[in-house]
Write a protein that holds these residues in place. Structure first.
Motif, PDB file in Angstrom:
ATOM      1  N   HIS A   3       0.860  -1.243  -0.029  1.00 59.19           N
ATOM      2  CA  HIS A   3       0.066  -0.110   0.157  1.00 59.19           C
ATOM      3  C   HIS A   3       0.847   1.448   0.101  1.00 59.19           C
ATOM      4  O   HIS A   3       1.943   1.252   0.571  1.00 59.19           O
ATOM      5  CB  HIS A   3      -0.883   0.073   1.204  1.00 59.19           C
ATOM      6  CG  HIS A   3      -2.075  -1.166   1.268  1.00 59.19           C
ATOM      7  ND1 HIS A   3      -1.759  -2.313   1.504  1.00 59.19           N
ATOM      8  CD2 HIS A   3      -3.255  -1.025   1.214  1.00 59.19           C
ATOM      9  CE1 HIS A   3      -2.840  -2.889   1.773  1.00 59.19           C
ATOM     10  NE2 HIS A   3      -3.817  -2.038   1.388  1.00 59.19           N
ATOM     11  N   TYR A  37      -4.801   4.923   1.345  1.00 63.86           N
ATOM     12  CA  TYR A  37      -3.974   3.768   1.294  1.00 63.86           C
ATOM     13  C   TYR A  37      -4.254   2.857   0.072  1.00 63.86           C
ATOM     14  O   TYR A  37      -4.718   1.700  -0.128  1.00 63.86           O
ATOM     15  CB  TYR A  37      -4.366   2.846   2.461  1.00 63.86           C
ATOM     16  CG  TYR A  37      -4.295   3.504   3.762  1.00 63.86           C
ATOM     17  CD1 TYR A  37      -2.946   3.756   4.487  1.00 63.86           C
ATOM     18  CD2 TYR A  37      -5.525   4.002   4.594  1.00 63.86           C
ATOM     19  CE1 TYR A  37      -2.791   4.400   5.351  1.00 63.86           C
ATOM     20  CE2 TYR A  37      -5.235   4.889   5.675  1.00 63.86           C
ATOM     21  CZ  TYR A  37      -3.844   4.959   6.253  1.00 63.86           C
ATOM     22  OH  TYR A  37      -3.645   5.698   7.257  1.00 63.86           O
ATOM     23  N   PRO A  38      -4.088   3.606  -1.113  1.00 67.36           N
ATOM     24  CA  PRO A  38      -4.206   2.883  -2.368  1.00 67.36           C
ATOM     25  C   PRO A  38      -2.992   1.881  -2.602  1.00 67.36           C
ATOM     26  O   PRO A  38      -1.972   1.694  -2.078  1.00 67.36           O
ATOM     27  CB  PRO A  38      -4.064   3.880  -3.454  1.00 67.36           C
ATOM     28  CG  PRO A  38      -3.033   4.946  -2.807  1.00 67.36           C
ATOM     29  CD  PRO A  38      -3.497   4.926  -1.285  1.00 67.36           C
ATOM     30  N   SER A  46      -8.135  -0.248   1.166  1.00 63.34           N
ATOM     31  CA  SER A  46      -7.961   1.086   0.317  1.00 63.34           C
ATOM     32  C   SER A  46      -9.356   1.677   0.016  1.00 63.34           C
ATOM     33  O   SER A  46     -10.469   1.149  -0.466  1.00 63.34           O
ATOM     34  CB  SER A  46      -7.432   0.534  -1.046  1.00 63.34           C
ATOM     35  OG  SER A  46      -6.154  -0.289  -0.957  1.00 63.34           O
TER      36      SER A  46
END
Length: 422
Positions: free
Chosen positions: A302, A309-310, A371
């Motif tokens: 991440h 939090y992609p 995410s």
């Protein structure tokens, strides 16, 4: 007259049908997600007449289970990244290893083992926890004022675990010497093909007193046992930091850079006493980092962007590579089918390839349940849809003019006339 303390036979629990069935299902689920066709096939074969096979395992366990030497494979991790020592144990051995793990994890009376499992900042190899737990703890640290972060993974972690420390801990924690002896055997690595390997490759494998096999169901617990003091030491409130660890990958967060820097020094010193080491963020920035949290470092796949939090860029690229590889293999299977060749079980024509892509996407998305970045996922979907459109066009073009039977084979539809009954 009061009765004496009850003695629990943990070996009996390991060989109980309840435990073995549960262990089998865990190993089967792992096999289903394997990229190796032979692993899936062996799991399917074992699943045939499962009760009889598990009864044979019970008999072997009653007589004193012997783990035969496993197969060792030194797999390349990529250009300039060295090799990964993969120990491939027989499927029955993995079931027994998993059964031992399940007994240890569910036995609430084993308070020392449970204390390891309940360490709040240890989130790898713990039932009910995962990467999403790490993101939640990072969000909490951020909300508490953390501004700086440092992280690294531990070099060659599984091959450096001091096995004697793990066994000594279990001798104190589990009042069943036969069970501890079985666990020690399950953690011991012997290779059937050692004489066929180069000295350089053989050196990578944990065949000596230290190290456990990466991928063994018990290895993560062994690592967590060895690092239980590491977790306590780094999370001492007086340090002003929080250390979150996923097996051999950890991050330290704090309000002040000086606190984080000092904690990293403590981490390195503690690990060196165990015969381990970490990476330096200045010389190996791909393996370690030290920076403001606002810079968005990467941890556990991440990018640390608060509230979002992609998936990290590398994680997205790996997904794309996997999808493209599946499509390429699918094209090969379609070509074989349209030429009239008999497809192997590992060949995936159109429908099977689409299903494999679907399962890959679902599994990948599940890895990023924390995410919150719809724009990123929408972009990935757009890319996948484009690849699927190209794949459909490939099938349409190459199947044009072929017989209905060949077109059906390219789609992956079985013919009733030639179908075999299992």
């Amino acid at each position: 007259m009061s009765a004496g303390p009850l003695t629990i036979d943990y070996c009996k629990q390991v060989r109980s049908m309840r435990t073995l069935v549960g262990a089998w299902h865990a190993i089967r689920r792992n096999a289903e997600t394997s990229q190796t066709a032979s692993t899936k096939e062996k799991a399917r074969e074992f699943g045939h007449d499962l009760p009889q096979k598990l009864r044979k395992l019970q008999d072997r366990l009653r007589k004193g289970y012997v783990f035969p030497p496993a197969h060792g494979a030194a797999l390349s991790k990529g250009p300039e990244r060295g090799k990964r020592p993969l120990v491939i144990a027989a499927l029955p051995d993995r079931i027994v290893q998993r059964a031992i793990l399940d007994v240890l994890q569910r036995s609430t009376e084993l308070t020392k083992v449970q204390a390891v499992l309940e360490t709040p900042t240890s989130i790898g190899g713990i039932p009910g926890r995962g990467v999403d737990c790490a993101m939640k703890l990072i969000e909490e640290a951020w909300a508490s004022g953390s501004k700086c972060a440092a992280g690294s993974d531990i070099k060659g972690f599984f091959t450096r675990i001091p096995k004697a420390q793990v066994i000594d801990f279990l001798r104190e924690a589990v009042p069943d010497s036969a069970f501890v002896e079985l666990t020690e055997k399950a953690l011991t690595v012997e290779l059937q093909n050692a004489s066929q390997m180069s000295a350089e490759d053989l050196h990578l494998f944990p065949t000596g007193p230290d190290g456990v096999a990466q991928g063994c169901p018990l290895s993560a617990l062994a690592g967590n046992i060895v690092l239980r003091d590491f977790d306590r030491l780094l999370n001492d409130p007086s340090r002003g930091v929080v250390c979150i660890r996923y097996i051999d990958d950890f991050i330290i967060l704090g309000r002040k850079g000086d606190h984080v820097r000092k904690a990293m020094a403590v981490a390195r010193a503690h690990l060196k006493a165990l015969g381990m080491d970490i990476y330096d963020h200045e010389t190996e920035p791909g393996k370690a980092f030290f920076c403001p949290l606002a810079d968005g470092p990467e941890f556990l796949g991440h990018t640390l962007v608060r509230g979002k939090y992609p998936p990290a860029k590398a994680a997205q690229e790996k997904l794309q590579k996997t999808v493209l590889a599946l499509i390429q293999n699918g094209k090969g299977a379609i070509g074989k089918a349209l030429s009239g060749e008999t497809l192997k079980s590992s060949d995936k024509p159109f429908a099977a390839t689409v299903l494999a892509i679907n399962n890959t996407l679902k599994g990948w998305r599940g890895s990023f349940r924390s995410s919150n970045c719809p724009e990123t996922f929408e972009a990935i979907d757009t890319w996948v849809h484009q690849q699927l459109g190209n794949f459909q066009e490939y099938l349409r073009t190459h199947a044009s003019g072929k017989t209905a039977k060949l077109r059906a084979a390219a789609l992956g539809v079985a013919t009733v006339a030639s179908a075999t009954i299992d």
